[in-house]
Every structure is written in C-alpha cells, then in structure tokens.
Design a protein around this motif. Structure first.
Motif: not given
Length: 187
Positions: A20-22, A61-68
């Motif tokens: 999902i995050s990718t 949002f971008k940082n959370m996507v990067g984290f996951f």
C-alpha cells in the motif's frame, strides 16, 4: 495467492503495509514529476515552526508515506535475513524514522532556498550605482539610477543634495531611502 498465504502473519502484515505504501509512494513520485501538486493531500500537515514560513515539517503526508515504505521494505529484508520479530520491528521503525527525518530536513532546506523577490529598499543603502536619467540638483527633480540591490540590477528613482545636476553616467552612492522609496544619492 498461495505464496502470500504461506507467509507468517507478521510477514503478511509487512507485505500489506509495503504494498500500500509503495503504491502511494509511486503515485506521489509520478505526480511530482508530471507537475501535479500533491500538497493538497497533505493539508493536515503539522508544523513545528508555524510562524516563519514553511518550518520544519515532520508529520506530513509525504513523510508518512516515506516512513511506511521504508518501514515495510526494511522489515521484509530483516525478516528474510532471519531476524526475530522484535528485532525486525525495531529495525524497521528506526529505518522509517530516519527516512522521515531525512525527508523533513530535505524539504525544509529546499523551502529555505525560496526567495520572494520582494525588493527591500533599505538594502540599497551603501550601494554604488550609475545615473541613468539626470537627477536635479538640491532635490529639484527626480532622476533614475541603475543600482544593484539584492543581487539584481534595478532602475530606481533618485534625488540628490548635490549642488549640481548629476548627469547620465555619473557614479553615485546611495546614502538613504525616503519613506516613499526614493533613493538619496551622492557622488
């Protein structure tokens, strides 16, 4: 599907989070390269330093996507290396937090590169320029000078207290700026 069902529950969780995050990561990446603004998605961003522009934004949002994304891929790699579930969670969390920190710092410093381009007339004081249009003696008529202010060559209105007219080509120095933005120059 059989491959997924054969995985342990922790591996399944990591693969779901990673998938999902990718997908979100790839969407953001392609939309950024195509010029679409994905900042609208992150309107709920929390800023640590809200008074001075962009600030250091950690929870975006971008940082959370990067984290996951990094959390998932590093977790899968850790599990495939034979690490325990506890160690895998620690490693993937640390990797995700490092990614968030790097991305937040990167966006912070990129935003600091922005320049508004707004001319601050007080920055002209002390600058050396050249008369473009004749300036009348004793502030009798406004002329124009070419002067470099804020790394940009500007054509600005000027007055002088000199006893004679300052003609085109005369080199002058800005001594002050009036309240209405007219430069006061001298030889």
């Amino acid at each position: 599907m059989e491959w997924f069902l054969e995985l342990s529950s922790i591996q399944q969780v990591y693969w779901i989070v990673t998938g999902i995050s990718t997908l979100f990561f790839l969407f953001i990446l392609f939309s950024t390269f195509l010029g679409f603004d994905t900042d609208d998605i992150g309107d709920v961003d929390a800023e640590i330093d809200a008074d001075t522009g962009a600030g250091f934004q950690f929870f975006t949002f971008k940082n959370m996507v990067g984290f996951f994304t990094i959390f998932g891929w590093s977790g899968i790699s850790s599990l495939n290396s034979g690490n325990s579930t506890f160690l895998t969670i620690i490693i993937s969390t640390i990797c995700g937090l490092i990614m968030m920190t790097v991305m937040a710092a990167l966006f912070y410093y990129i935003n600091k590169l922005n320049d508004s381009g707004t001319l601050k007339m007080e920055n002209a004081v002390g600058a050396v320029g050249e008369v473009y249009l004749t300036i009348g003696a004793n502030r009798s008529s406004i002329g124009k000078v070419h002067v470099r202010v804020q790394n940009s060559l500007r054509e600005l209105e000027a007055l002088t207290d000199h006893e004679e007219n300052l003609t085109q080509g005369t080199v002058v120095t800005v001594t002050e700026v009036t309240s209405n933005g007219i430069l006061i120059v001298k030889l």
